[in-house]
Design an enzyme around this catalytic site. Structure first.
Site, PDB file in Angstrom:
ATOM      1  N   GLN A 142       0.848  -1.197   0.000  1.00 25.67           N
ATOM      2  CA  GLN A 142       0.000   0.000   0.000  1.00 25.67           C
ATOM      3  C   GLN A 142       0.883   1.248   0.000  1.00 25.67           C
ATOM      4  OE1 GLN A 142      -3.496  -0.716   2.995  1.00 25.67           O
ATOM      5  NE2 GLN A 142      -1.817  -2.078   3.549  1.00 25.67           N
ATOM      6  N   ASN A 143       2.194   1.037   0.140  1.00 34.62           N
ATOM      7  CA  ASN A 143       3.131   2.159   0.245  1.00 34.62           C
ATOM      8  C   ASN A 143       3.479   2.724  -1.126  1.00 34.62           C
ATOM      9  OD1 ASN A 143       2.991   1.423   2.895  1.00 34.62           O
ATOM     10  ND2 ASN A 143       4.999   0.436   2.932  1.00 34.62           N
ATOM     11  N   HIS A 202      -1.510   1.504  -4.182  1.00 35.10           N
ATOM     12  CA  HIS A 202      -1.838   2.927  -4.017  1.00 35.10           C
ATOM     13  C   HIS A 202      -0.899   3.834  -4.810  1.00 35.10           C
ATOM     14  CE1 HIS A 202      -3.894   1.714   0.021  1.00 35.10           C
ATOM     15  NE2 HIS A 202      -4.617   1.422  -1.015  1.00 35.10           N
ATOM     16  N   THR A 222       0.503  -2.979   8.695  1.00 33.03           N
ATOM     17  CA  THR A 222      -0.691  -2.291   8.204  1.00 33.03           C
ATOM     18  C   THR A 222      -1.807  -2.382   9.249  1.00 33.03           C
ATOM     19  OG1 THR A 222      -2.349  -2.121   6.460  1.00 33.03           O
ATOM     20  CG2 THR A 222      -1.517  -4.331   6.936  1.00 33.03           C
TER      21      THR A 222
HETATM   22  N1  APR Z   1       6.827  -2.694  12.540  1.00 41.19           N
HETATM   23  C1  APR Z   1       5.600  -3.253  12.288  1.00 41.19           C
HETATM   24  N2  APR Z   1       4.422  -2.545  12.313  1.00 41.19           N
HETATM   25  C2  APR Z   1       4.502  -1.236  12.604  1.00 41.19           C
HETATM   26  C3  APR Z   1       5.736  -0.582  12.889  1.00 41.19           C
HETATM   27  C4  APR Z   1       6.930  -1.374  12.832  1.00 41.19           C
HETATM   28  N3  APR Z   1       8.134  -0.862  13.093  1.00 41.19           N
HETATM   29  N4  APR Z   1       5.471   0.736  13.171  1.00 41.19           N
HETATM   30  C5  APR Z   1       4.110   0.899  13.045  1.00 41.19           C
HETATM   31  N5  APR Z   1       3.535  -0.280  12.719  1.00 41.19           N
HETATM   32  C6  APR Z   1       2.116  -0.543  12.450  1.00 41.19           C
HETATM   33  C7  APR Z   1       1.107   0.279  13.253  1.00 41.19           C
HETATM   34  O1  APR Z   1       0.828  -0.358  14.500  1.00 41.19           O
HETATM   35  C8  APR Z   1      -0.113   0.269  12.324  1.00 41.19           C
HETATM   36  O2  APR Z   1      -0.938  -0.873  12.580  1.00 41.19           O
HETATM   37  O3  APR Z   1       1.886  -0.189  11.108  1.00 41.19           O
HETATM   38  C9  APR Z   1       0.507   0.121  10.928  1.00 41.19           C
HETATM   39  C10 APR Z   1       0.423   1.366  10.054  1.00 41.19           C
HETATM   40  O4  APR Z   1      -0.942   1.573   9.802  1.00 41.19           O
HETATM   41  P1  APR Z   1      -1.418   2.874   8.994  1.00 41.19           P
HETATM   42  O5  APR Z   1      -0.683   4.046   9.463  1.00 41.19           O
HETATM   43  O6  APR Z   1      -2.910   2.864   9.046  1.00 41.19           O
HETATM   44  O7  APR Z   1      -0.899   2.587   7.507  1.00 41.19           O
HETATM   45  P2  APR Z   1      -1.520   1.641   6.372  1.00 41.19           P
HETATM   46  O8  APR Z   1      -2.220   0.471   6.963  1.00 41.19           O
HETATM   47  O9  APR Z   1      -0.456   1.384   5.410  1.00 41.19           O
HETATM   48  O10 APR Z   1      -2.614   2.646   5.726  1.00 41.19           O
HETATM   49  C11 APR Z   1      -3.295   2.218   4.584  1.00 41.19           C
HETATM   50  O11 APR Z   1      -4.223   4.406   4.276  1.00 41.19           O
HETATM   51  O12 APR Z   1      -3.833   6.619   4.478  1.00 41.19           O
HETATM   52  C12 APR Z   1      -3.992   5.618   3.558  1.00 41.19           C
HETATM   53  O13 APR Z   1      -3.152   5.423   1.359  1.00 41.19           O
HETATM   54  C13 APR Z   1      -2.754   5.417   2.692  1.00 41.19           C
HETATM   55  O14 APR Z   1      -1.697   3.350   2.020  1.00 41.19           O
HETATM   56  C14 APR Z   1      -2.260   4.034   3.112  1.00 41.19           C
HETATM   57  C15 APR Z   1      -3.516   3.369   3.611  1.00 41.19           C
END
Ligand code: APR
Length: 246
Positions: free
Chosen positions: A100-101, A118, A186
């Site tokens: 998703q990155n 994305h 995620t």
């Molecule tokens: N190792 C593992 N997990 C981690 C770490 C780490 N070092 N640091 C943070 N996390 C976890 C958090 O606990 C959280 O559950 O990563 C997750 C990040 O979640 P989000 O910030 O919601 O990101 P993501 O799931 O990628 O968001 C999805 O949302 O905003 C939109 O388009 C954007 O692609 C993105 C989508």
């Protein structure tokens, strides 16, 4: 870290492995996540910054935001988590990264099969004639314009927009046919990306979650590691390699 023998055996038998990743895998590279304690969306409004109508209303603001993110991404490097996933290509017959990155770090780490649900911040296109631009854009005359006069936007998926069909279809196929499906960093709250977890589950994949905390899908996975992905993934690949040679 000592990994469960069954997991190592399961992985050694596995041919096709998918890594479904989110912002958390890039957190250890210094790229902020969206949600959670220091999440971007706690301070900034996604509807103002990740939305087509806002772009039309105020392209300067949106470009300022993406130029800021691009600077952070260019100053960052793939971390142990990205590198371990690239390393997995030398362990398993088939490794697919579904991310998703938009930060391109999986490719920079050496992963070959990467589906970007994305988009990718390194690409841009004209909203009028759809011409793609991947070189550095010229901001000297304000927001970048295409030779057709149309506004150029980053090739990222904003809220309310469709995911790139070819990427999602390929990701769905990988989720349906894989032996092991890793869910890394995620919150699994954004759809349709998060639906891949359920597709993998329904098709019998072994689900392994790696996150620093519980998430929406923790209840349905087979195994969870609540530690930073850089640590878990690098140690896990090392363990599998060792078990393959002994
Ligand atoms: N190792 C593992 N997990 C981690 C770490 C780490 N070092 N640091 C943070 N996390 C976890 C958090 O606990 C959280 O559950 O990563 C997750 C990040 O979640 P989000 O910030 O919601 O990101 P993501 O799931 O990628 O968001 C999805 O949302 O905003 C939109 O388009 C954007 O692609 C993105 C989508």
């Amino acid at each position: 870290m000592q990994f469960d023998k069954n997991l190592i055996e399961k992985l050694k038998e596995s041919k096709s492995v998918v890594f479904f990743t989110g912002a958390g895998i890039s957190a250890e590279s210094g790229i902020p996540t969206f949600r959670g304690k220091d999440g971007i969306w706690n301070k900034l409004k996604p509807e103002e910054l990740a939305n087509f109508d806002s772009f039309l209303k105020n392209p300067e603001l949106i470009w300022e935001w993406y130029s800021h993110r691009k600077k952070i991404i260019h100053e960052s490097k793939p971390n142990a988590g990205h590198i371990a996933i690239a390393e997995a290509q030398n362990i398993f017959t088939e490794v697919t990264v579904v991310t998703q990155n938009i930060d391109n770090l999986h490719r920079r780490a050496g992963s070959k099969t990467v589906y970007e649900l994305h988009g990718n911040i390194e690409r841009n296109y004209c909203i009028k004639c759809k011409t793609f631009y991947s070189e550095e854009l010229d901001f000297s005359k304000g927001v970048p314009k295409c030779k057709c006069g149309g506004l150029i936007r980053p090739d990222v998926v904003w809220f309310g927009e469709y995911l790139p069909e070819d990427q999602f279809d390929a990701a769905e196929k990988a989720a349906r046919t894989c032996d092991v499906f890793f869910i890394v960093g995620t919150s699994a709250v954004v759809y349709p990306a998060a639906s891949l977890v359920f597709i993998a589950k329904q098709n019998g994949a072994y689900l392994v979650e790696v996150n620093i905390e519980k998430t929406e899908i923790s209840e349905i996975v087979d195994l969870s590691f609540y530690e930073p992905s850089g640590k878990i993934l690098s140690e896990l690949m090392k363990d599998i390699r060792t078990s393959q040679t002994t």
